[in-house]
Each structure stands twice: as structure tokens, then as C-alpha cells.
Motif scaffolding. Structure first.
Motif, PDB file in Angstrom:
ATOM      1  N   ILE A  26     -67.859 -17.828   2.136  1.00  0.00           N
ATOM      2  CA  ILE A  26     -68.519 -16.545   2.733  1.00  0.00           C
ATOM      3  C   ILE A  26     -68.758 -16.962   4.088  1.00  0.00           C
ATOM      4  N   PRO A  27     -69.272 -17.980   4.678  1.00  0.00           N
ATOM      5  CA  PRO A  27     -69.673 -18.126   6.061  1.00  0.00           C
ATOM      6  C   PRO A  27     -68.345 -18.161   7.129  1.00  0.00           C
ATOM      7  N   SER A  28     -67.378 -18.732   6.490  1.00  0.00           N
ATOM      8  CA  SER A  28     -66.241 -18.581   7.271  1.00  0.00           C
ATOM      9  C   SER A  28     -65.690 -17.107   7.292  1.00  0.00           C
ATOM     10  N   ILE A  29     -65.730 -16.629   6.196  1.00  0.00           N
ATOM     11  CA  ILE A  29     -65.288 -14.997   6.138  1.00  0.00           C
ATOM     12  C   ILE A  29     -66.228 -14.088   7.048  1.00  0.00           C
ATOM     13  N   GLY A  30     -67.492 -14.391   7.078  1.00  0.00           N
ATOM     14  CA  GLY A  30     -68.376 -13.684   7.890  1.00  0.00           C
ATOM     15  C   GLY A  30     -67.940 -14.109   9.440  1.00  0.00           C
ATOM     16  N   LEU A  31     -67.929 -15.194   9.621  1.00  0.00           N
ATOM     17  CA  LEU A  31     -67.416 -15.438  11.221  1.00  0.00           C
ATOM     18  C   LEU A  31     -66.263 -14.777  11.673  1.00  0.00           C
ATOM     19  N   LEU A  32     -65.311 -14.967  10.838  1.00  0.00           N
ATOM     20  CA  LEU A  32     -64.020 -14.100  11.086  1.00  0.00           C
ATOM     21  C   LEU A  32     -64.305 -12.884  11.473  1.00  0.00           C
ATOM     22  N   PHE A  33     -64.929 -11.969  10.365  1.00  0.00           N
ATOM     23  CA  PHE A  33     -65.230 -10.580  10.424  1.00  0.00           C
ATOM     24  C   PHE A  33     -65.909 -10.339  11.950  1.00  0.00           C
ATOM     25  N   PHE A  92     -65.967 -12.154  14.371  1.00  0.00           N
ATOM     26  CA  PHE A  92     -65.162 -12.417  15.521  1.00  0.00           C
ATOM     27  C   PHE A  92     -64.065 -11.193  15.941  1.00  0.00           C
ATOM     28  N   TRP A  93     -63.698 -10.820  14.534  1.00  0.00           N
ATOM     29  CA  TRP A  93     -62.659  -9.480  14.586  1.00  0.00           C
ATOM     30  C   TRP A  93     -63.347  -8.421  15.439  1.00  0.00           C
ATOM     31  N   VAL A  94     -64.450  -8.060  14.915  1.00  0.00           N
ATOM     32  CA  VAL A  94     -65.311  -6.771  15.436  1.00  0.00           C
ATOM     33  C   VAL A  94     -65.600  -6.925  17.109  1.00  0.00           C
ATOM     34  N   ILE A  95     -65.816  -8.179  17.467  1.00  0.00           N
ATOM     35  CA  ILE A  95     -66.341  -8.487  18.918  1.00  0.00           C
ATOM     36  C   ILE A  95     -64.868  -8.353  19.827  1.00  0.00           C
ATOM     37  N   LEU A  96     -64.100  -8.886  19.296  1.00  0.00           N
ATOM     38  CA  LEU A  96     -62.581  -8.780  19.867  1.00  0.00           C
ATOM     39  C   LEU A  96     -62.115  -7.430  19.910  1.00  0.00           C
ATOM     40  N   LYS A  97     -62.064  -6.752  18.940  1.00  0.00           N
ATOM     41  CA  LYS A  97     -61.688  -5.335  18.975  1.00  0.00           C
ATOM     42  C   LYS A  97     -62.324  -4.478  19.732  1.00  0.00           C
ATOM     43  N   HIS A  98     -63.998  -4.581  19.966  1.00  0.00           N
ATOM     44  CA  HIS A  98     -64.563  -3.758  21.062  1.00  0.00           C
ATOM     45  C   HIS A  98     -64.194  -4.320  22.481  1.00  0.00           C
ATOM     46  N   ILE A  99     -63.785  -5.441  22.536  1.00  0.00           N
ATOM     47  CA  ILE A  99     -63.681  -6.114  23.816  1.00  0.00           C
ATOM     48  C   ILE A  99     -62.102  -5.387  24.310  1.00  0.00           C
TER      49      ILE A  99
END
Length: 75
Positions: free
Chosen positions: A16-23, A25-32
Motif C-alpha cells: 500500500i505505501p508503494s502504491i500510494g507513492l506511485l499514485f 508521483f503519477w498525479v504530480i507528473l501529470k500536472h507538471i
């Protein structure tokens, strides 16, 4: 069955922590990337407006030069 759920819980709690961090990261990268795309579009629009203004000024200057230039005298 309860032993399987107990082991599955430990497995999920490790992921769960790894999946949360991946999510995250994906949201931040998408916004960038979306911000970069919007910034590039705005820059293209601004440059096009600047080019149109420069072309209009060039036409005005040519018209002013043509009207103020002395006309050749006819003999």
C-alpha cells in the motif's frame, strides 16, 4: 481461510505505501506535463500576436515612408 486473510493483509500492508507513492508521483507528473503543455500553447499564442503586431507596424511604416517620400519631378 483466516490464515490466508492474515497473510494477505501483511502482503497488502507492505504494498500500500508503494502504491500510494506511485499514485502521488503519477498525479504530480501529470500536472507538471499539463502545465508545460498549457505554457507552450500560451507562448505560441503570445508569439503569434507579437508577429501580427510587428507585421502591422511594418505595413504602417512602409505606408508612411511611401507617403512622405518625395515624388520624382517630371521634366
Amino acid at each position: 481461510m483466516s490464515n490466508f486473510l492474515g497473510e494477505a493483509w501483511w502482503f497488502l500492508s507492505a504494498l500500500i505505501p508503494s502504491i500510494g507513492l506511485l499514485f502521488l508521483f503519477w498525479v504530480i507528473l501529470k500536472h507538471i506535463l499539463e502545465g508545460d503543455r498549457r505554457e507552450r500553447a500560451a507562448l505560441r499564442e503570445w508569439e503569434a500576436a507579437q508577429d501580427r503586431e510587428a507585421a502591422a507596424r511594418g505595413r504602417e511604416e512602409k505606408a508612411a515612408e511611401a507617403s512622405s517620400a518625395p515624388s520624382p519631378e517630371k521634366p
